[in-house]
Design a protein around this motif. Structure first.
Motif, PDB file in Angstrom:
ATOM      1  N   ALA A  15       0.828  -1.207   0.000  1.00  0.00           N
ATOM      2  CA  ALA A  15       0.000   0.000   0.000  1.00  0.00           C
ATOM      3  C   ALA A  15       0.862   1.257   0.000  1.00  0.00           C
ATOM      4  O   ALA A  15       0.612   2.194  -0.774  1.00  0.00           O
ATOM      5  CB  ALA A  15      -0.935  -0.003   1.208  1.00  0.00           C
ATOM      6  N   PHE A  16       1.894   1.290   0.846  1.00  0.00           N
ATOM      7  CA  PHE A  16       2.709   2.497   0.946  1.00  0.00           C
ATOM      8  C   PHE A  16       3.554   2.710  -0.302  1.00  0.00           C
ATOM      9  O   PHE A  16       3.611   3.823  -0.848  1.00  0.00           O
ATOM     10  CB  PHE A  16       3.611   2.433   2.178  1.00  0.00           C
ATOM     11  CG  PHE A  16       4.394   3.700   2.410  1.00  0.00           C
ATOM     12  CD1 PHE A  16       3.801   4.787   3.025  1.00  0.00           C
ATOM     13  CD2 PHE A  16       5.711   3.817   2.001  1.00  0.00           C
ATOM     14  CE1 PHE A  16       4.510   5.967   3.224  1.00  0.00           C
ATOM     15  CE2 PHE A  16       6.426   4.981   2.188  1.00  0.00           C
ATOM     16  CZ  PHE A  16       5.815   6.070   2.808  1.00  0.00           C
ATOM     17  N   LEU A  17       4.212   1.661  -0.785  1.00  0.00           N
ATOM     18  CA  LEU A  17       5.068   1.804  -1.969  1.00  0.00           C
ATOM     19  C   LEU A  17       4.254   2.183  -3.197  1.00  0.00           C
ATOM     20  O   LEU A  17       4.715   2.971  -4.043  1.00  0.00           O
ATOM     21  CB  LEU A  17       5.838   0.511  -2.216  1.00  0.00           C
ATOM     22  CG  LEU A  17       6.885   0.147  -1.157  1.00  0.00           C
ATOM     23  CD1 LEU A  17       7.468  -1.224  -1.433  1.00  0.00           C
ATOM     24  CD2 LEU A  17       7.976   1.197  -1.079  1.00  0.00           C
ATOM     25  N   ALA A  18       3.041   1.637  -3.320  1.00  0.00           N
ATOM     26  CA  ALA A  18       2.182   2.022  -4.440  1.00  0.00           C
ATOM     27  C   ALA A  18       1.844   3.506  -4.367  1.00  0.00           C
ATOM     28  O   ALA A  18       1.827   4.203  -5.388  1.00  0.00           O
ATOM     29  CB  ALA A  18       0.911   1.187  -4.441  1.00  0.00           C
ATOM     30  N   ASN A  19       1.600   4.015  -3.154  1.00  0.00           N
ATOM     31  CA  ASN A  19       1.303   5.441  -3.001  1.00  0.00           C
ATOM     32  C   ASN A  19       2.507   6.312  -3.323  1.00  0.00           C
ATOM     33  O   ASN A  19       2.347   7.392  -3.894  1.00  0.00           O
ATOM     34  CB  ASN A  19       0.814   5.722  -1.577  1.00  0.00           C
ATOM     35  CG  ASN A  19      -0.676   5.593  -1.427  1.00  0.00           C
ATOM     36  OD1 ASN A  19      -1.425   6.537  -1.680  1.00  0.00           O
ATOM     37  ND2 ASN A  19      -1.132   4.411  -1.051  1.00  0.00           N
TER      38      ASN A  19
END
Length: 462
Positions: free
Chosen positions: A396-400
């Motif tokens: 979730a964080f890396l995609a953001n």
């Protein structure tokens, strides 16, 4: 007689193709097909028409309810989400910071006295980054900083400086978004979807721990590139003109606003050590800042400061994103994608990370809305993480981080559009492409280094 434009015809053709496509897969029930049709149709209109993104999102959510893809309660649940209340509260906070005069103080602090053009670029960057914690949209931060840009360019009539500063401000606004959970409504949508799919969440302090070092490094890298690409050594060494600045001690309104802001940030950073969530803290701060005798805004001024179009857009995007999950449409998408890609549980985490990087950083080219990108792409990615046994927090964080990069085209960010609109645009589309040609690969390389050296060691290993 007015003939339909090529973009309109393309949208109609794409929508017709989508209607046919959703009837083809086997094993999908009607709600899942309806969710695919609603979100796919929204993506078509977001990409190929000039319709308001908020209008398209709300219409798509209503369509989904009308065809019984989801129950009517989904709309009520969207409006009642903590994401919506958090955005409302932080918009009031931003308006109070501006009206109280603290924003003017920031302008004076950034400009300084006797500063060179090169020094101004670095001071601007260090002044813009903290705004990601105070104003929850890139367009809101751009609106607050536009008067600063005008004041600086009026004090210095060099066109090269005006172009460099006019490009730097919105670029750093966009790049520094990852620093804070409240830096963009899309981050809040991402956390909501993460909670629903994995029962995991990312708190304000945790997001800041992961995002602030990267966002600050990426912002400084952006400043270096802008100053070297658009200014020569002589221009960087030249002193800037004097900027009008407020003088004297802080006013009572500034003290009160500063105290409320400090209290809100303190409560956000210590979430988990007290019973108040970040949305509750934001609304409480908004109430204090509009309280008669204590606040700096009237209630009506606070209400008018909220970007209600963005609020409705986030609400409708939540409805669409949750529908992809609840109907099984996202699961079908990711299962199909896995079968086509050949990715399996034995794939290298670094390879998966590079895939997230490529998907996130190119998403703005075909889906201009930041929130829409997250709502469309994150549910399938989170299901992929479950299927491959990956860390959902990391996915979730890396995609953001990847999706926060949107500096190739002006239409990809409202902050860029605000600085390019008007009789005297701050920069041209060619200037932006030139910057992105250097910044995009540098940003991607920084992501890889940050993952290997930093993120993978503090809880974000895939």
């Amino acid at each position: 007689m007015t003939h339909p434009s090529k973009r309109t015809l393309s949208a109609v053709g794409a929508l017709a193709a989508l209607c046919i496509a959703v009837t083809l897969p086997e094993g999908l029930d009607w709600p899942a097909r309806a969710a695919l049709l609603a979100f796919g149709g929204a993506a078509v209109f977001w990409t190929l028409t000039d319709l308001s993104g908020s209008y398209v999102a709300v219409a798509a959510a209503l369509f989904l309810v009308a065809v019984r893809g989801v129950e009517q309660q989904a709309l009520i649940d969207g409006l009642g989400s903590k994401v919506v209340w958090l955005v409302i509260g932080t918009f009031v906070l931003g308006a109070a910071v501006e009206k109280s005069g603290l924003a003017g103080r920031l302008t004076a602090l950034v400009a300084g006295r006797g500063t060179t053009v090169g020094g101004l670029m670095w001071r601007l960057t260090l002044g813009i980054v903290p705004l990601a914690f105070l104003i929850p949209s890139t367009s809101g931060r751009a609106t607050v900083l536009l008067p600063l840009y005008r004041g600086l360019t009026e004090a210095d009539d060099d066109e090269r400086v005006a172009r460099a500063v006019g490009l730097l401000i919105p670029a750093v606004i966009v790049i520094s978004t990852i620093c804070s959970l409240t830096g963009a409504g899309s981050h809040l949508v991402a956390v909501d979807l993460l909670e629903r799919l994995s029962d995991r969440t990312i708190g304000f302090g945790q997001w800041m721990l992961w995002g602030l070092p990267f966002g600050l490094a990426a912002s400084l890298m952006t400043t270096f590139l802008v100053s070297r690409l658009f200014l020569d050594g002589e221009a960087r060494a030249r002193p800037i003109g004097e900027v009008d600045a407020p003088a004297g001690p802080l006013s009572p309104a500034e003290w009160r606003t500063g105290a409320v802001v400090a209290a809100m940030l303190g409560l956000w950073l210590t979430e988990g050590y007290h019973p108040f969530g970040i949305a509750t803290v934001a609304v409480a701060g908004a109430v204090l800042l509009t309280m008669p005798g204590l606040g700096v805004l009237t209630w009506n001024e606070g209400v008018e400061a909220v970007n209600w179009s963005l609020v409705l857009f986030i609400t409708a995007s939540l409805v669409l994103g949750r529908a992809l999950i609840s109907t099984g449409a996202a699961k079908w998408l990711i299962t199909s994608a896995l079968g086509a890609s050949g990715v399996d549980s034995g794939s290298s985490p670094l390879l998966v990370m590079l895939g997230l990087l490529a998907l996130g950083m190119t998403a703005h080219l075909y889906m201009v809305s930041h929130t829409a990108r997250v709502a469309a792409l994150l549910p399938p990615l989170l299901l992929l993480s479950h299927r491959l046994g990956l860390n959902p927090l990391a996915v979730a964080f890396l995609a953001n981080v990847g999706m926060d990069y949107c500096l190739t085209l002006p239409v990809s960010s409202k902050a860029l559009l605000i600085f390019q609109d008007g009789d005297r645009p701050a920069f041209s589309s060619r200037d932006l492409l030139r910057l992105s040609a250097f910044l995009a690969p540098a940003y991607a390389a920084l992501m890889v280094v940050a993952y290997l050296v930093f993120w993978s060691r503090i809880g974000l290993a895939l």
